[in-house]
Design a protein around this motif. Structure first.
Motif, PDB file in Angstrom:
ATOM      1  N   GLU A  23       0.835  -1.206   0.000  1.00  0.00           N
ATOM      2  CA  GLU A  23       0.000   0.000   0.000  1.00  0.00           C
ATOM      3  C   GLU A  23       0.872   1.261   0.000  1.00  0.00           C
ATOM      4  O   GLU A  23       0.628   2.221  -0.737  1.00  0.00           O
ATOM      5  CB  GLU A  23      -0.894  -0.049   1.244  1.00  0.00           C
ATOM      6  CG  GLU A  23      -2.156   0.748   1.160  1.00  0.00           C
ATOM      7  CD  GLU A  23      -3.095   0.222   0.093  1.00  0.00           C
ATOM      8  OE1 GLU A  23      -3.546   1.049  -0.707  1.00  0.00           O
ATOM      9  OE2 GLU A  23      -3.360  -0.994   0.038  1.00  0.00           O
ATOM     10  N   GLU A  24       1.923   1.239   0.837  1.00  0.00           N
ATOM     11  CA  GLU A  24       2.851   2.387   0.869  1.00  0.00           C
ATOM     12  C   GLU A  24       3.578   2.522  -0.469  1.00  0.00           C
ATOM     13  O   GLU A  24       3.802   3.627  -0.960  1.00  0.00           O
ATOM     14  CB  GLU A  24       3.901   2.215   1.972  1.00  0.00           C
ATOM     15  CG  GLU A  24       3.346   1.903   3.357  1.00  0.00           C
ATOM     16  CD  GLU A  24       2.297   2.884   3.777  1.00  0.00           C
ATOM     17  OE1 GLU A  24       2.526   4.085   3.604  1.00  0.00           O
ATOM     18  OE2 GLU A  24       1.228   2.446   4.253  1.00  0.00           O
ATOM     19  N   MET A  25       3.947   1.383  -1.040  1.00  0.00           N
ATOM     20  CA  MET A  25       4.707   1.414  -2.294  1.00  0.00           C
ATOM     21  C   MET A  25       3.862   1.970  -3.433  1.00  0.00           C
ATOM     22  O   MET A  25       4.369   2.571  -4.370  1.00  0.00           O
ATOM     23  CB  MET A  25       5.227   0.015  -2.646  1.00  0.00           C
ATOM     24  CG  MET A  25       6.227  -0.558  -1.656  1.00  0.00           C
ATOM     25  SD  MET A  25       7.707   0.458  -1.422  1.00  0.00           S
ATOM     26  CE  MET A  25       7.285   1.390   0.036  1.00  0.00           C
ATOM     27  N   ASP A  27       1.910   4.466  -3.101  1.00  0.00           N
ATOM     28  CA  ASP A  27       2.063   5.918  -2.985  1.00  0.00           C
ATOM     29  C   ASP A  27       3.356   6.386  -3.644  1.00  0.00           C
ATOM     30  O   ASP A  27       3.405   7.461  -4.241  1.00  0.00           O
ATOM     31  CB  ASP A  27       2.069   6.348  -1.511  1.00  0.00           C
ATOM     32  CG  ASP A  27       0.724   6.112  -0.841  1.00  0.00           C
ATOM     33  OD1 ASP A  27      -0.236   5.815  -1.579  1.00  0.00           O
ATOM     34  OD2 ASP A  27       0.646   6.217   0.385  1.00  0.00           O
TER      35      ASP A  27
END
Lengths: 309, 179
Positions: A23-25, A27
């Protein structure tokens, strides 16, 4: 985690950790600078004994965006075509000091076997008809994002149908293992000729008809039907397959509100999935593609960022 | 042998200190225009939020975000795989004055990683550093602009900052750890 060979090896915590970081990646992909320095100085080899476009290129991008060096070795045009054994190819790459080998091979279990030979971390990018764990992880990631976007909660308790050529599919094995670990119930839909042997031990429901299944599912996953399979007598004709199992425009209406349509690609539009379904608002086919790089970044980080095991 | 932790800052003192720090941030920037706070995860995040609350009482809005620097650490390979937190920006950092907020300033390596992380997110007009505790022992040429408390320490001591949002209480303690 040293290797990623099978979804069966992953704990629920590890799966959540991989999906959360993905999920962070996601972004990161929208930032002006897409590169993170986490794997600087590490080397990732894509070793593909079978053809692939999206898996190989997304692993390559994932490695590069984490600042690792990535090289591609395909069986064609390498010493494999000169008759070198799989073991010698692996030992050669390992001796060069690479940190991870992403491997696809036609032999079921080949990647696990390779993991016993090398020092590097092995990542299974598809082994025969066995597993394709990163595909299952990115499917789950795309489904999670769809559920979150629409305020529909988590995968836990959802119902997923997987329809198509299940007997030759490594995606279906990884997906069943993963979805069940995340608390979903799975129904496999295929004619008896396309169901894998031993499916009754998988802990899933099985249906030979698609129509009664569709109204209950939250996710309708369609798998590619390889046209060449018809020659093997698995089903009588394209027309009959579409009539019974194709996600046609007509069947689309049977899906409940908020249900999504997934397909790991490449799609045979007009065969297992109609253009109306593939391009509909509930389709997450393109999300699956964009999830591919994010999920593979997360996998590489989990295997390679920490201290040497 | 472990000694009992010694209290360096009580809950009340932490509130007073943060109040002064918020005022110093407003003072040195002549208000809040163009200033954003970025808390360095984990404990910098609630501290940044509290600095913004205090500034709000003065009628100044300081947008708050969080910065995760895990992937920028220079010691990633020396530890088991670290979990990565979520970077959240309150707006573009381009041309903003970014005040990094952290609980403890020690070697300076976290701040160095934060500077690298920030460079990948944009080009701030200026970057400042606010730390609740400066325990000295720097390994890099990095200094804070706003410091809550200078606490001289030895390398075998550990400074522990507890914040109520995460730890249930506000407290700064120091203890000696022997290996």
């Amino acid at each position: 985690m040293k290797h990623l060979l099978s979804i069966a090896d992953l704990s629920v915590e590890e799966i959540h950790s991989i999906l959360n970081l993905a999920e962070e990646m996601h972004d990161v992909q929208s930032r002006p600078v897409k590169k993170l320095p986490a794997l600087r100085g590490r080397t990732v080899v894509n070793l593909f004994f079978e053809d692939s476009t999206r898996t190989r290129s997304s692993f390559e991008l994932a490695a590069k965006w984490l600042s690792a060096d990535a090289i591609n070795v395909s069986a064609k045009g390498s010493s494999v075509s000169k008759g070198e054994s799989m073991r010698d190819t692996l030992l050669t790459l390992d001796a060069m000091g690479v940190d991870a080998i992403v491997m696809r091979h036609a032999g079921s279990g080949a990647v696990r076997q390779a993991a016993g030979w090398v020092r590097a971390s092995m990542i299974n990018a598809g082994d025969g008809m066995h597993e394709h764990p990163t595909q299952a992880l990115l499917d789950a990631h795309a489904i999670r994002r769809h559920l979150a976007r629409n305020g529909l909660g988590t995968i836990d308790g959802k119902r997923v149908s997987i329809t198509g050529d299940l007997i030759h599919s490594r995606v279906v094995r990884s997906n069943v293992l993963l979805l069940k670990k995340l608390g979903a119930s799975v129904v496999l839909v295929a004619p008896p000729t396309l169901l894998p042997p031993g499916v009754e031990t998988w802990g899933v429901d099985v249906s030979h008809e698609l129509d009664p299944v569709l109204p209950d599912v939250d996710v309708a996953m369609m798998l590619r039907v390889q046209r060449e399979r018809m020659l093997g007598g698995y089903f009588p004709s394209e027309r009959e397959y579409i009539d019974a199992y194709g996600l046609t425009a007509g069947r689309l209406a049977k899906l409940k509100e908020g249900a999504c349509i997934a397909h790991p690609g490449p799609m045979n539009r007009g065969l297992e999935i109609s253009s109306a379904a593939a391009d509909s608002a509930g389709s997450i086919v393109l999300d699956q593609v964009s999830s591919g790089v994010a999920v593979r970044m997360s996998v590489l980080y989990h295997l390679l960022a920490g201290e040497e095991q | 042998m472990e000694q009992a932790p010694r209290t360096v800052m009580t809950a009340d003192e932490m509130t007073w200190t943060l109040t002064r720090m918020a005022h110093e941030i407003l003072e040195r920037n002549h208000g809040s225009a163009g200033v954003i706070l970025l808390g360095i995860l984990t404990r910098g995040a609630p501290l940044a939020a509290r600095l913004a609350e205090i500034a709000a009482e003065q009628g100044h809005t300081l947008p708050v975000g969080n910065l995760d620097i895990t992937m920028y650490r220079d010691d990633l390979r020396a530890h088991p795989t670290r979990p990565v937190g979520r970077t959240v920006l309150p707006g573009p950092v381009d041309d903003a004055v970014v005040v990094l907020v952290d609980d403890v300033l020690y070697s300076g390596r976290t701040v160095q990683a934060a500077l690298h992380a920030l460079a990948d997110l944009g080009r701030p007009r200026a970057i400042q550093l606010a730390a609740l505790v400066d325990r000295g022992l720097r390994e890099l040429p990095i200094q804070a602009d706003v410091v809550g408390r200078q606490v001289p320490t030895a390398r075998d001591e550990r400074v522990r900052v507890a914040v109520r949002e995460i730890d249930g209480e506000d407290l700064v303690t120091i203890e000696r750890t022997s290996l």
